[in-house]
Write an enzyme that holds these catalytic residues in place. Structure first.
Site, PDB file in Angstrom:
ATOM      1  N   SER A  24      77.147  22.184  12.222  1.00  0.00           N
ATOM      2  CA  SER A  24      78.272  21.465  11.657  1.00  0.00           C
ATOM      3  C   SER A  24      77.836  19.661  11.168  1.00  0.00           C
ATOM      4  CB  SER A  24      79.676  21.237  12.664  1.00  0.00           C
ATOM      5  OG  SER A  24      79.718  22.601  13.249  1.00  0.00           O
TER       6      SER A  24
HETATM    7  N1  SAH Z   1      78.525  24.729  17.109  1.00  0.00           N
HETATM    8  C1  SAH Z   1      77.321  24.912  16.610  1.00  0.00           C
HETATM    9  C2  SAH Z   1      77.791  25.234  14.746  1.00  0.00           C
HETATM   10  C3  SAH Z   1      78.073  26.756  14.875  1.00  0.00           C
HETATM   11  S1  SAH Z   1      78.402  27.461  13.486  1.00  0.00           S
HETATM   12  C4  SAH Z   1      76.385  23.695  16.450  1.00  0.00           C
HETATM   13  O1  SAH Z   1      76.853  22.812  17.004  1.00  0.00           O
HETATM   14  O2  SAH Z   1      75.547  23.873  15.766  1.00  0.00           O
HETATM   15  C5  SAH Z   1      79.361  28.952  14.020  1.00  0.00           C
HETATM   16  C6  SAH Z   1      78.444  29.772  15.049  1.00  0.00           C
HETATM   17  O3  SAH Z   1      79.691  30.876  15.481  1.00  0.00           O
HETATM   18  C7  SAH Z   1      77.354  30.708  14.254  1.00  0.00           C
HETATM   19  O4  SAH Z   1      76.267  30.266  15.034  1.00  0.00           O
HETATM   20  C8  SAH Z   1      77.931  31.937  14.505  1.00  0.00           C
HETATM   21  O5  SAH Z   1      76.874  32.991  14.766  1.00  0.00           O
HETATM   22  C9  SAH Z   1      78.775  31.920  15.775  1.00  0.00           C
HETATM   23  N2  SAH Z   1      79.702  33.157  15.800  1.00  0.00           N
HETATM   24  C10 SAH Z   1      80.588  33.714  14.808  1.00  0.00           C
HETATM   25  N3  SAH Z   1      81.254  34.450  15.593  1.00  0.00           N
HETATM   26  C11 SAH Z   1      81.038  34.727  16.844  1.00  0.00           C
HETATM   27  C12 SAH Z   1      81.385  35.509  17.840  1.00  0.00           C
HETATM   28  N4  SAH Z   1      82.465  36.385  17.847  1.00  0.00           N
HETATM   29  N5  SAH Z   1      81.101  35.231  19.066  1.00  0.00           N
HETATM   30  C13 SAH Z   1      80.226  34.298  19.310  1.00  0.00           C
HETATM   31  N6  SAH Z   1      79.620  33.498  18.236  1.00  0.00           N
HETATM   32  C14 SAH Z   1      80.250  33.768  17.147  1.00  0.00           C
END
Ligand code: SAH
Length: 213
Positions: free
Chosen positions: A61
């Site tokens: 993000s």
């Molecule tokens: N917080 C992260 C940004 C994450 S992007 C950072 O600091 O880099 C969102 C993430 O959510 C992605 O890696 C995606 O794979 C994950 N995601 C999506 N659906 C999910 C689910 N049901 N359970 C766990 N992770 C999930």
């Protein structure tokens, strides 16, 4: 090339100018090196206020959004926090400096493996990263004082609401993917749930089940 101290100062200044004013949150953003969470050709852009691609087709993000979400979560040092969507691990690392303990859940095992290696390298010992579908939360560790989702659901997943302690706060983006989503804050009170809409955001969707890699 800018020297690291000046680069860091500009990084924090840019985040502050987007509305992150909480001194503890700014301090955590200053301490955690975002460059450790971005690889390859994008690493040199780690200190710019923009989202960047990471493995598994996901994104780290925008740092100001990490700051605003962290600020909205009102984390205190005794809190046990759940993050859904580990991604690069950057958000979890920032939370780990503010909370007692952070559990972070990600559906791609490769991202969990890579994030764990960075946590270890940075000596962040109060983070537990788990490969799981975070839409079910983490029932074994519930209840949580704070819950943060970094992937957008259409509605707050009810298992997560159920795992929020009374007095607890959950911050999450809601809405259809690829349209405008809203960042919302949910507070669990003695009487029920209070909802507050904070700002428009754009996140990858929350997807059910585990990822391919
Ligand atoms: N917080 C992260 C940004 C994450 S992007 C950072 O600091 O880099 C969102 C993430 O959510 C992605 O890696 C995606 O794979 C994950 N995601 C999506 N659906 C999910 C689910 N049901 N359970 C766990 N992770 C999930």
């Amino acid at each position: 090339m800018m020297d690291p101290a000046e680069r860091k100062m500009r990084f924090v200044y840019a985040i502050r100018s987007k509305g992150v004013t909480d001194a503890r949150v700014l301090g955590a953003l200053e301490k955690i090196d975002r460059g450790a969470f971005v690889r390859g050709i994008f690493a040199e852009r780690a200190y710019e206020d923009m989202p960047l691609p990471i493995a598994c087709g996901q994104t780290i993000s925008q740092p100001s959004v990490v700051g605003l979400m962290t600020q909205a979560l009102e984390v205190s040092p005794r809190d046990k926090v759940l993050e859904v969507g580990t991604g690069s691990g950057y958000q979890a690392a920032v939370l780990s400096l503010l909370a007692r303990r952070v559990y972070t859940v990600e559906r791609h095992r490769r991202l969990v493996r890579e994030a764990r290696a960075v946590f270890e390298a940075l000596d962040l010992v109060n983070i537990t990263a788990v490969t799981a579908d975070g839409s079910h939360g983490l029932p074994d560790q519930a209840p949580f004082d704070r819950i943060l989702l970094t992937a957008a659901a259409e509605d707050p997943p009810s298992p997560l609401l159920a795992q929020l302690r009374i007095g607890g706060i959950m911050v999450l983006p809601v809405g259809q993917s690829d349209t405008v989503q809203s960042l919302i804050r949910v507070r669990r009170t003695e009487d029920g749930l209070d909802y507050e809409e904070l700002r428009p955001v754009r996140f990858v969707p929350l997807i059910e089940g585990l990822g391919q890699e």
